[in-house]
Design an enzyme around this catalytic site. Structure first.
Site, PDB file in Angstrom:
ATOM      1  CG  HIS A  28      -1.831  -1.166   1.321  1.00 34.77           C
ATOM      2  ND1 HIS A  28      -1.400  -2.435   1.595  1.00 34.77           N
ATOM      3  CD2 HIS A  28      -3.173  -1.243   1.154  1.00 34.77           C
ATOM      4  CE1 HIS A  28      -2.438  -3.254   1.606  1.00 34.77           C
ATOM      5  NE2 HIS A  28      -3.526  -2.559   1.336  1.00 34.77           N
ATOM      6  CG  HIS A 261      -5.878   2.289  -0.282  1.00 36.68           C
ATOM      7  ND1 HIS A 261      -6.026   3.059   0.847  1.00 36.68           N
ATOM      8  CD2 HIS A 261      -6.042   1.008   0.116  1.00 36.68           C
ATOM      9  CE1 HIS A 261      -6.263   2.267   1.883  1.00 36.68           C
ATOM     10  NE2 HIS A 261      -6.290   1.013   1.458  1.00 36.68           N
ATOM     11  CD  GLU A 411     -20.638  -5.465  24.337  1.00 37.04           C
ATOM     12  OE1 GLU A 411     -21.635  -5.725  25.039  1.00 37.04           O
ATOM     13  OE2 GLU A 411     -20.646  -4.603  23.416  1.00 37.04           O
ATOM     14  CG  HIS A 473     -29.622 -11.947  25.616  1.00 36.37           C
ATOM     15  ND1 HIS A 473     -30.254 -11.341  24.557  1.00 36.37           N
ATOM     16  CD2 HIS A 473     -29.120 -10.934  26.376  1.00 36.37           C
ATOM     17  CE1 HIS A 473     -30.148 -10.019  24.678  1.00 36.37           C
ATOM     18  NE2 HIS A 473     -29.464  -9.752  25.769  1.00 36.37           N
TER      19      HIS A 473
END
Length: 658
Positions: A28, A261, A411, A473
């Protein structure tokens, strides 16, 4: 500031990057070409570091969050004097190279963390900055500052589009991590083209809303960048320095285009770039003499900075001998207070205790005896049973010495921040959430393993026995998916006693992440027929119910299903051995003789776990001997939910009796 010399450093970065990527036929080039001036001034004038000792404890950290631009980092590490040779750069992206495709922690001197999965770098940098505040609050005195450094990161549009950057940046702003300084390479280009259609928000206002200071400048004004950094340091907030840039700067065929890129710019493109930059198109891996000379002259200055810190540290140690002793314990990850076997929680046979509760009691002891243990939960401290020692305190901008971290409902960032804390050194991090939400943090757990970091993940509510919350859950596939990540140790204790042992194992791990998977529901503490089970369980499994030396059937089970297996074994007319497997991967990697001894040579081996059957084929006699849950759960009280989908003692017994 010697701007002419730094311009030669930037020129050399461009030269090395173009040639290394072209030689590898992969890479890159856009970011190294576009950000060369930033790297030059950062490593030459701004950062407090010593290339001859990449592990200096009080060094400034730099995280290339946009890790695809790795040649920027390798080039400046080479030029500034780290252990990265020109031959290493010539072997970019080749087998066993010190310059792999993306920066890898532990492979290359001066690389602070493994990056490439976008957004995780800025989140790990947040963890490093957090660790700095914790350690400075603990160890700095009025007379001496031994922890006093900055964490820098470079991000691009890709990092800022990934959601984890939002999670981490929000956390950093709320906690006023003023020693976190992030440079934003604003070129408005990604692989697919201009970002206007997909990234239209006002980044400046976004970061101001997070509670950051936002500054603006040019990527190509090195004196201006240095002044912006000084302004950033003067504010108690974290700082985002937006630097307007051109991707592929200096390469006319790709400058400002998405073509810069993610692919080499081609031989003709390299020739045109070299002509444009005033380089000889026929000379490869050119480094300007002025660039080498600049950093050679800096070598003594870099070393002097560390030497001065060493003097301060020596004076601090002499003045604070007990604090110095504590510092050594922190750095080694050792207990800071004596801990004995008798201090651990104990439970009675037949007592019904959720393993999360038993683990929580153990954690309370550990945080008392390991004052270097820090961590928290994603807004689930109660449900996760995360209970620190009473004097641990809660971390906040007004209480930097607090050890419980309120991560908020983040999280992914929580796990990345924990990685950053571990990478910084000096602290033992853990984090917690429900097992079903481990997918939110899975990419960070994968990096924990790639970097060999001993981050502990506490994952509760581990099965359909969660009950009323229903299938959203109730984790069924997650144990298998966690075990599938190389290097991740998954512990699923069967009762309160095993939960204590799980924490004992996890706290001593030095080179890999550990997941402790725990029940919400109570399970009975059962009698263990292996008298030395606390040692045997370190092999991954032990005999809970022996049923003689030649059992007819052996049931292997984990977690709450060991109780289920014991109940079925007691109802069976056959001689049924029950083996508790707390750590399936470790057990399966034991010598064959040990595995056979524990399994008892039974002709029929039944495996049971309240999750998918995947992975248990290696131990069960046949697919028909796996008692598992290969469907989503249902909403009902725990035991009723399990029975409702057929996960019952009666159905396990049918498999045993077949």
């Amino acid at each position: 500031m010697n701007v002419p010399a730094l311009e030669k450093v930037a020129l050399s970065i461009r030269s090395l990057s173009m040639d290394a990527i072209q030689k590898a036929k992969s890479g890159h080039p856009g970011l190294p070409l576009g950000c060369a001036e930033l790297a030059a001034v950062l490593y030459g004038e701004i950062m407090n570091h010593n290339p001859k000792n990449a592990a200096w404890l009080n060094r400034d950290r730099f995280v290339l969050s946009a890790g695809h631009g790795s040649m920027l980092l390798y080039s400046i590490l080479h030029l500034s004097g780290y252990d990265v040779s020109l031959d290493d750069i010539k072997n970019f992206r080749q087998l066993d190279s010190k310059c792999p495709g993306h920066p890898e922690y532990g492979v290359t001197s001066g690389v602070e963390c493994t990056t490439g999965p976008l957004g995780q770098g800025i989140a790990m940098a947040t963890g490093m900055a957090l660790a700095e505040t914790m350690l400075s609050a603990k160890f700095n005195t009025e007379n001496h500052k031994i922890v006093d450094h900055y964490t820098y990161a470079l991000v691009g549009e890709g990092c800022l589009m990934e959601g984890v950057s939002s999670e981490a940046s929000s956390f950093a702003g709320a906690n006023k991590l003023g020693k976190l300084i992030v440079f934003y390479d604003e070129n408005k280009i990604t692989i697919d083209g201009n970002t206007d259609a997909v990234f239209a928000e006002d980044v400046e206002k976004r970061y101001e809303a997070y509670g950051w200071q936002v500054l603006r400048g040019s990527m190509y004004d090195m004196e201006g960048i240095a002044k912006l950094v000084e302004s950033a340091k003067a504010d108690e907030k974290p700082s985002l320095i937006i630097l307007k840039s051109a991707i592929g700067k200096g390469a006319p065929t790709v400058e400002g285009k998405s073509a810069a890129h993610g692919a080499p710019i081609g031989e003709e493109g390299v020739v045109e770039a070299k002509k444009n930059l005033g380089l000889n198109p026929e000379e490869y891996f050119f480094v300007a003499k002025e660039a080498y000379d600049y950093f050679a002259a800096k070598e003594a200055e870099f070393a002097a900075k560390e030497a001065e810190w060493n003097k301060v540290f020596a004076a601090w140690s002499k003045e604070n001998p007990e604090l110095a002793k504590l510092w050594d314990s922190y750095q080694k990850g050792e207990a800071t207070k004596e801990i004995t076997e008798e201090m651990y929680p104990t439970f009675q046979i037949g007592e019904k205790v959720a393993t999360r509760s038993a683990a929580g009691k153990t954690l309370t002891l550990l945080t008392d005896c390991y004052s270097n243990m820090v961590g928290g939960s994603a807004d689930l401290s109660g449900p996760n049973a995360i209970k620190f020692a009473p004097d641990s305190g809660v971390y906040s901008p007004n209480s930097r010495d607090g050890r419980y971290i309120h991560f908020g409902i983040r999280e992914f960032a929580m796990a990345c921040i924990s990685n950053g804390i571990a990478l910084h050194g000096g602290l033992k991090p853990f984090c917690a959430t429900f097992l079903v939400f481990s997918d939110y943090l899975r990419p960070a757990l994968r990096l924990s393993s790639l970097m060999n970091l001993p981050v502990i993940y506490v994952l509760t509510h581990d099965s359909v026995y969660v009950g009323e919350d229903g299938p959203t859950h109730q984790p069924v596939e997650f144990l298998a998916s966690l075990r599938a990540i190389p290097g991740v140790q998954v512990l699923r204790p069967a009762d309160a006693e095993e939960a204590v042992e799980a924490w004992k194992i996890a706290k001593d791990v030095k080179d890999h992440p550990v997941c402790i998977c725990l029940t919400r529901q109570t399970v009975s503490v059962f009698e263990k027929e292996d008298p030395d089970w606390k040692n045997t369980v370190k092999t991954g499994a032990y005999i809970a119910r022996k049923a003689g030396d030649n059992p007819d059937v052996t049931i292997v089970a984990t977690g709450s299903e060991v109780n289920l297996a014991l109940e079925a074994a007691n109802l069976s007319k056959k001689a049924v051995r029950v083996v508790s497997i707390m750590d399936k991967n470790t057990f399966e990697n034991q010598p064959e003789m040990l595995i056979n001894t524990i399994l008892g040579g039974a002709k029929k081996v039944v495996a049971t776990e309240a999750g998918v059957s995947q992975g248990w084929e290696s131990l069960a006699t046949s697919r028909n001997d796996i008692f598992a849950i290969n469907r989503f759960g249902t909403s009902a009280p725990g035991v009723i939910a399990a029975k409702g989908i057929g996960f019952s003692v009666e159905n396990l017994l049918k498999i045993i009796e077949q």
